[in-house]
Design a protein around this motif. Structure first.
Motif, PDB file in Angstrom:
ATOM      1  N   LYS A   1      33.945  36.180  47.755  1.00  0.00           N
ATOM      2  CA  LYS A   1      33.974  35.123  46.748  1.00  0.00           C
ATOM      3  C   LYS A   1      33.079  33.949  47.163  1.00  0.00           C
ATOM      4  N   ARG A   2      32.379  33.402  46.195  1.00  0.00           N
ATOM      5  CA  ARG A   2      31.447  32.291  46.448  1.00  0.00           C
ATOM      6  C   ARG A   2      32.181  30.973  46.243  1.00  0.00           C
ATOM      7  N   VAL A   3      32.992  30.641  47.221  1.00  0.00           N
ATOM      8  CA  VAL A   3      33.803  29.436  47.122  1.00  0.00           C
ATOM      9  C   VAL A   3      32.950  28.199  47.395  1.00  0.00           C
ATOM     10  N   GLY A   4      33.418  27.071  46.873  1.00  0.00           N
ATOM     11  CA  GLY A   4      32.759  25.799  47.144  1.00  0.00           C
ATOM     12  C   GLY A   4      31.577  25.481  46.249  1.00  0.00           C
ATOM     13  N   LEU A   5      31.318  26.282  45.213  1.00  0.00           N
ATOM     14  CA  LEU A   5      30.219  25.975  44.301  1.00  0.00           C
ATOM     15  C   LEU A   5      30.604  24.809  43.393  1.00  0.00           C
TER      16      LEU A   5
ATOM     17  N   LYS B   1      40.288  23.511  41.765  1.00  0.00           N
ATOM     18  CA  LYS B   1      39.826  22.298  42.439  1.00  0.00           C
ATOM     19  C   LYS B   1      39.481  22.544  43.901  1.00  0.00           C
ATOM     20  N   GLU B   2      40.160  23.492  44.527  1.00  0.00           N
ATOM     21  CA  GLU B   2      39.943  23.744  45.948  1.00  0.00           C
ATOM     22  C   GLU B   2      38.807  24.732  46.206  1.00  0.00           C
ATOM     23  N   THR B   3      38.783  25.824  45.468  1.00  0.00           N
ATOM     24  CA  THR B   3      37.819  26.888  45.747  1.00  0.00           C
ATOM     25  C   THR B   3      36.560  26.827  44.874  1.00  0.00           C
ATOM     26  N   GLY B   4      36.684  26.207  43.704  1.00  0.00           N
ATOM     27  CA  GLY B   4      35.570  26.208  42.767  1.00  0.00           C
ATOM     28  C   GLY B   4      35.439  27.495  41.977  1.00  0.00           C
ATOM     29  N   LEU B   5      36.348  28.468  42.205  1.00  0.00           N
ATOM     30  CA  LEU B   5      36.321  29.724  41.459  1.00  0.00           C
ATOM     31  C   LEU B   5      36.902  29.526  40.065  1.00  0.00           C
ATOM     32  N   ILE B   6      36.459  30.352  39.123  1.00  0.00           N
ATOM     33  CA  ILE B   6      36.988  30.287  37.765  1.00  0.00           C
ATOM     34  C   ILE B   6      38.374  30.913  37.748  1.00  0.00           C
ATOM     35  N   VAL B   7      39.360  30.140  37.308  1.00  0.00           N
ATOM     36  CA  VAL B   7      40.737  30.631  37.285  1.00  0.00           C
ATOM     37  C   VAL B   7      41.258  30.798  35.858  1.00  0.00           C
ATOM     38  N   ASP B   8      40.490  30.329  34.870  1.00  0.00           N
ATOM     39  CA  ASP B   8      40.923  30.465  33.483  1.00  0.00           C
ATOM     40  C   ASP B   8      39.701  30.499  32.564  1.00  0.00           C
TER      41      ASP B   8
END
Length: 225
Positions: free
Chosen positions: A87-91, A198-205
């Motif tokens: 996963k590309r976290v922090g974007l 908010k923490e990972t920057g990944l799309i959650v919804d």
């Protein structure tokens, strides 16, 4: 200023699936009549439609809360599993927006499933007027069963970062479904809101509204070309 598109009604496909199942059950339990058997072509159409609605119906929750997306077993779509690479976290939201633009314009992912899996949380929720799916792997399975990518098209008209954790898009979609009678989906407009963790920057919804109602979208699946 852009006006968010809202569906005129929100008809849940789960209701349609329930009605279809109820009607089938009643028909099978009734005494046999002298009526002639249905032609093979109609039987084939009903079987294919039942499979399609079964897949979608298993992925639909009649309740809008986040927890309810976990309430159904979703057996036809399989268990949620990790897909893609690391996963590309922090974007930032701007970086995610650039990736989504490429996935929509070049990847046409609403009709192909060709999206960048690494920017979506594996437990992401995908919601539109007829579906409420939890899990990236389940969503990709559903996409693979719906549109024929050879005859379907997504046109992105706008994409913008509206907050540090929100990306919004507008566009148009049209095409044909994979059912044997090849129903056509007339062009309709969509508005999609992507929410980033908010923490990972990944799309959650991923929440989408349409310029057509869920009832019209469902009716088009019954209409052969």
């Amino acid at each position: 200023p852009r006006t968010s598109l809202r569906p005129r009604t929100s008809t849940r496909m789960s209701c349609a699936s329930a009605c279809l199942a109820r009607a089938t059950c009643c028909a099978s339990s009734a005494p046999r009549s002298r009526a002639a058997p249905k032609p093979p072509s109609l039987l084939g159409r009903r079987a294919a439609l039942s499979v399609g609605l079964g897949v979608l119906g298993g992925a639909v929750s009649p309740f809008p809360s986040r927890d309810d997306a976990d309430a159904l077993p979703l057996a036809p779509l399989g268990a949620v599993k990790s897909v893609g690479g690391a996963k590309r976290v922090g974007l930032s939201a701007d970086e995610v927006a650039a990736i989504l633009k490429e996935d929509l314009v070049t990847g046409q992912y609403f009709v192909t499933g060709n999206l960048t899996r690494e920017v979506f949380d594996d437990n992401c929720r995908f919601k539109d007027p007829t579906n409420d799916v939890r899990g990236l792997s389940r969503y990709l399975t559903a996409l693979g069963l719906l549109f024929d990518p050879k005859d379907s098209f997504v046109r992105l008209t706008s994409i913008s970062v509206t907050s540090p954790t929100t990306v919004e898009t507008d566009g148009m979609l049209e095409g044909y479904l994979r059912f044997p009678w090849h129903p056509r989906v007339d062009p309709y407009e969509f508005h999609t809101v992507y929410t980033l963790d908010k923490e990972t920057g990944l799309i959650v919804d991923q929440s989408q509204t349409w310029s057509i109602s869920g009832a019209k979208a469902l009716a088009e699946t019954f209409t052969p070309t």
